[in-house]
Enzyme design. Sequence first.
Site, short mmCIF file in Angstrom:
data_model
loop_
_atom_site.label_atom_id
_atom_site.label_comp_id
_atom_site.label_asym_id
_atom_site.label_seq_id
_atom_site.Cartn_x
_atom_site.Cartn_y
_atom_site.Cartn_z
N TYR A 1 -9.50 -6.95 -1.96
CA TYR A 1 -8.65 -6.64 -0.79
C TYR A 1 -7.58 -7.69 -0.50
CZ TYR A 1 -10.97 -2.29 0.13
OH TYR A 1 -11.41 -1.00 0.01
N GLU B 1 -17.67 0.43 2.53
CA GLU B 1 -18.00 0.42 1.09
C GLU B 1 -19.26 -0.40 0.80
OE1 GLU B 1 -14.17 -0.60 -0.65
OE2 GLU B 1 -13.32 1.23 0.20
C1 HEM Z 1 -7.44 5.13 -4.44
C2 HEM Z 1 -6.21 3.58 -0.04
C3 HEM Z 1 -7.43 -0.92 -1.25
C4 HEM Z 1 -8.03 0.55 -5.81
C5 HEM Z 1 -7.02 5.09 -3.14
C6 HEM Z 1 -6.56 6.24 -2.41
C7 HEM Z 1 -6.21 5.82 -1.19
C8 HEM Z 1 -6.44 4.39 -1.13
C9 HEM Z 1 -5.68 6.67 -0.06
C10 HEM Z 1 -6.50 7.67 -2.94
C11 HEM Z 1 -7.84 8.31 -2.73
C12 HEM Z 1 -7.99 9.65 -3.40
O1 HEM Z 1 -7.15 10.00 -4.21
O2 HEM Z 1 -8.97 10.32 -3.11
C13 HEM Z 1 -6.45 2.23 0.01
C14 HEM Z 1 -6.24 1.40 1.19
C15 HEM Z 1 -6.58 0.14 0.84
C16 HEM Z 1 -6.99 0.17 -0.54
C17 HEM Z 1 -5.76 1.90 2.53
C18 HEM Z 1 -6.54 -1.13 1.67
C19 HEM Z 1 -6.84 -1.20 2.93
C20 HEM Z 1 -7.71 -0.91 -2.59
C21 HEM Z 1 -8.11 -2.07 -3.35
C22 HEM Z 1 -8.26 -1.66 -4.64
C23 HEM Z 1 -7.97 -0.23 -4.68
C24 HEM Z 1 -8.32 -3.46 -2.78
C25 HEM Z 1 -8.66 -2.49 -5.85
C26 HEM Z 1 -7.92 -3.32 -6.39
C27 HEM Z 1 -7.89 1.92 -5.82
C28 HEM Z 1 -7.97 2.72 -7.02
C29 HEM Z 1 -7.81 4.04 -6.63
C30 HEM Z 1 -7.63 4.02 -5.20
C31 HEM Z 1 -8.18 2.20 -8.43
C32 HEM Z 1 -7.86 5.28 -7.53
C33 HEM Z 1 -6.54 5.85 -7.77
C34 HEM Z 1 -5.99 5.77 -9.16
O3 HEM Z 1 -6.49 5.06 -10.02
O4 HEM Z 1 -4.99 6.45 -9.37
N1 HEM Z 1 -6.93 3.98 -2.35
N2 HEM Z 1 -6.89 1.44 -1.00
N3 HEM Z 1 -7.66 0.18 -3.43
N4 HEM Z 1 -7.68 2.73 -4.75
FE1 HEM Z 1 -7.38 2.10 -2.87
#
Ligand code: HEM
Length: 404
Positions: free
Chosen positions: A95, A135
């Site tokens: 994060y 989480e």
């Molecule tokens: C997917 C929000 C932090 C890694 C997502 C999605 C959202 C989101 C809205 C799409 C969910 C879906 O498609 O169902 C956020 C928010 C964050 C945050 C608001 C911070 C407050 C992080 C962090 C990581 C991360 C810290 C890791 C480094 C991912 C990955 C995906 C994802 C790998 C899958 C999407 C892909 O690979 O295309 N996140 N996220 N996120 N998030 Fe986060």
Amino acid sequence: MLSQQTIDIIKSTVPVLEVHGTEITSRFYHLLFTNHPELKNVFNQTNQRKGRQPEALANAVYAAAVNIEKLESIIPVVIQIGHKHRSLGVKPEHYPIVGQFLLQAIKDVVNPPEEVIAAWAEAYGVIADAFISVEADMYNKAEEQEGGWKDTRKFKVIKKEKESSVITSFYLQPVDGGKIASYKAGQYISITASIPGEQYTHMRQYSLSDAPGNDYYRISVKKESGTDTTPGGMVSNYLHEQVSVGSELTISAPAGDFTLDESSTKPLVLLSGGVGITPLLSMLNTVINKGIKREVYFFHGALNSETHAFNGYIQDVVKEHSNVKSFIAYSNPTSSDLQSKNYDKEGFITLEDLQNVLSSNVADFYFCGPTPFMKSMYKALGEWKVDPSSIHYEIFGPAESLAE
Ligand code: HEM
């Protein structure tokens, strides 16, 4: 607690950031992957290229920021994203990295006064804490459950079965010979694919396509062949062509909040297009296995009988269970389909079809399929004034709005 001044700054600057949304997120991902190339192992690089995922993450941060005073109101969204994050192995230590480069990207693109950056840094911390705590709970539950595990576990393919010209099922059992965690119908697993010749791993989610209660997990995967303008699916082609019985796959424990409400007694309407059939088949099998006597309507749209998976199986279920009915639409029937008339409708599933088959709009609706199918079902159920709390859907791919 954020001060009122910080809250005011956040609220007044969200619209400004939204205007520069794409620029900020492109800059953010550029910085993130330049400084932490190892994160390419986790983020879906195909979604990156299509620009879909960048929008989803940034929009979620802005949506959270708008609700910063009452973050509890966005908890359902945090839970949905949390499931995805847990299944991908996102950890608390990630994060601050995301926060650092998001703020840097805002600076680079908008260059706001220092107090605005300070307010966003504070707000991001609050939002990140909400995700981290949801989480943490999910990781604990995944690990504590009988047969469960926290991060990834090796499974081997014990059976590979062709379900149609484009969809193949993979039956998976743990290499360690231990028990497997149960799951709720509709949930998915993540596969971390190490594809020969690829520098980074590729992670993808696949719905579990059978009911829980077996000593295996089953996923049913569509081979995304690609067109002149879009490349073929990296992981689906790997699974179809290079993974066979005996191969090992790395997977995370079942996750996801698109799940069947088993306590409801209302008619259950399962609507799927193409490979979107997978979570709904798990729901159908759950109802049957548990001997639940509610009415079930299984609507399915496919190109034709060649691409239509599980049809023989569904028709057997319909014959054996008087409470289950099926409706099949083929958008491009083959000449033999046209002759045998082995479907209910030529074309796509419409509101009129739902109204003809169902006696009323009081039912639980679950749907999954390609985006045009999803948008049209969402619109149809809205027009029919279905109670929004009875509408459930799963989008394969980054979250996006279905409203047009
Ligand atoms: C997917 C929000 C932090 C890694 C997502 C999605 C959202 C989101 C809205 C799409 C969910 C879906 O498609 O169902 C956020 C928010 C964050 C945050 C608001 C911070 C407050 C992080 C962090 C990581 C991360 C810290 C890791 C480094 C991912 C990955 C995906 C994802 C790998 C899958 C999407 C892909 O690979 O295309 N996140 N996220 N996120 N998030 Fe986060």
